[in-house]
Design a protein around this motif. Sequence first.
Motif, PDB file in Angstrom:
ATOM      1  N   UNK A 158      -7.628  -2.847   4.106  1.00 12.40           N
ATOM      2  CA  UNK A 158      -6.645  -3.529   3.006  1.00 12.40           C
ATOM      3  C   UNK A 158      -7.478  -4.251   2.082  1.00 12.40           C
ATOM      4  N   UNK A 159      -8.627  -5.029   2.499  1.00  7.78           N
ATOM      5  CA  UNK A 159      -9.246  -5.646   1.320  1.00  7.78           C
ATOM      6  C   UNK A 159      -9.919  -4.532   0.352  1.00  7.78           C
ATOM      7  N   UNK A 160     -10.392  -3.361   1.104  1.00  6.27           N
ATOM      8  CA  UNK A 160     -11.197  -2.559   0.207  1.00  6.27           C
ATOM      9  C   UNK A 160     -10.178  -1.721  -0.762  1.00  6.27           C
ATOM     10  N   UNK A 168      -5.529  -5.242  -7.000  1.00 10.27           N
ATOM     11  CA  UNK A 168      -4.362  -6.050  -6.537  1.00 10.27           C
ATOM     12  C   UNK A 168      -4.894  -7.575  -6.064  1.00 10.27           C
ATOM     13  N   UNK A 169      -4.086  -8.478  -6.513  1.00  9.55           N
ATOM     14  CA  UNK A 169      -4.443  -9.923  -6.331  1.00  9.55           C
ATOM     15  C   UNK A 169      -3.785 -10.289  -5.145  1.00  9.55           C
ATOM     16  N   UNK A 176      -6.269 -15.996   2.434  1.00 12.73           N
ATOM     17  CA  UNK A 176      -5.979 -15.047   3.416  1.00 12.73           C
ATOM     18  C   UNK A 176      -7.171 -15.231   4.608  1.00 12.73           C
ATOM     19  N   UNK A 177      -8.376 -15.348   4.236  1.00 16.56           N
ATOM     20  CA  UNK A 177      -9.442 -15.278   5.182  1.00 16.56           C
ATOM     21  C   UNK A 177      -9.434 -16.872   5.973  1.00 16.56           C
ATOM     22  N   UNK A 227       0.730  -1.220   0.192  1.00 15.11           N
ATOM     23  CA  UNK A 227      -0.069   0.007   0.032  1.00 15.11           C
ATOM     24  C   UNK A 227       0.988   1.319  -0.176  1.00 15.11           C
ATOM     25  N   UNK A 228       1.928   1.398   0.844  1.00 17.95           N
ATOM     26  CA  UNK A 228       2.979   2.514   0.778  1.00 17.95           C
ATOM     27  C   UNK A 228       3.320   2.633  -0.715  1.00 17.95           C
ATOM     28  N   UNK A 229       3.730   1.496  -1.436  1.00 17.53           N
ATOM     29  CA  UNK A 229       4.271   1.600  -2.725  1.00 17.53           C
ATOM     30  C   UNK A 229       3.236   2.215  -3.859  1.00 17.53           C
TER      31      UNK A 229
END
Length: 314
Positions: A89-91, A98-99, A105-106, A49-51
Motif C-alpha cells: 500500500x505504501x509503495x 497519495x498523502x 500510520x507507522x 486504491x480501487x478508485x
Amino acid sequence: MENAKGSIRIGIEDYFLAKDKHDRDKKFRMISALRNIYAGILIMFKERLLRLSTDRCLIFLESDKESNKAWLNEKILNKKAKTVNVHEIKKLFKKFHVDYQKKYLDQLNQARNELEHFSADVSDDYLEELLVKAHRIILNFINGFEDETIENWIDRDQWKKIEQSYQLVQEEKKRIEEEYKNFCFFPEQLEARMKHSLCPNCFSSLLSPTGKKDDPVMECRYCKKKYSPIEIIQSEHDEHYNIKNGGDPTLGICPQCDEETLEEDGDEMIFKCDNCGYEQSNCCECCGSSIPIEEVSEDDNYCGPCRIMLNKDD
C-alpha cells in the motif's frame, strides 16, 4: 467502504466500553479498539486504491495474476486471492502521490503489534493519544473521496470526548514538565530521553521524575510502578538479543558509564549513551566500515578485525 466504516465504529465502541471501569475485559477491549480502528484505516486505504486504478485491480498483489484476471473478466474473487499488505500500500501511495500521514500510520502499526503480542495492559492516555492520531489520518484521508463526509465515518460527539480526554493528558504532561524544572538531577541527554519515554508496564506517557540525586526514579502516574531511568531505556530494547533469529543487538555497554545504554544513531553516524551523554563515531578509522555496537571501545575507534590487525603490527 462500509467495511472500513464498520471497523472504525466498532473500534470506537470498544474504546468507550473499555473506559467503563466495571467492564471485566477492559484491557482486551483497549487492544480490540486499536486493532479495529487500524484495520478500518487499512480497508479505507484499499478502497482508495480501487478508485485509483482503472481496472480496479490495485488491491491485489501483482504476483496474483489469476485473481486479477478473474476479477477483471468475471468479477469473481478467488478465495485464495491475496490483497496488498501495508508495505505494498505504501509503495502504491508513493507511486500515485497519495498523502496518508505515514508517521502516524507507522506508530499505530507498531503499537498494535506491541499490544497484541507483548502486553495486554494498556493505559488510557496511551490509547487516547493513538486514537487521536488515527482520527487525524481519517480526517485527512477522506478528503480524497468526493462523495464522503466525516459524518459518514465517525460520531462527532464520541471523538469530541476522546479529544477532551487527550487534552487532559496534555495538561498533566505540562504539570510533569514543571516537575522536571524542580528535579534537576538528570543530565540534559537523559532528561530529554525520559520526557519521550513510555511506562514499560502500561505504556503510559505520564512518567514523572522523583527520588534522590544519587537514585533518580521515574514513577508512572497511571499504574504507579517505579523504574530507574536505565530500566526504562533497556525496556525499549527487550528484543535486542534476538540472536537466534539472526538479529543484532541494538544496545551496547557504554565505555564511559559502564551501563547498557549505548545506542546507534544511524542518521548522525554515531554511538550515543542516553545515560551519561557519551558519543563516539560508529565508523572505523582504519577501514571505514560500521563498528558493531558490541565492539565499541573508549580507547580507540576501530572495528574488531582492524583492532586485531593493528595490534599484530605493534
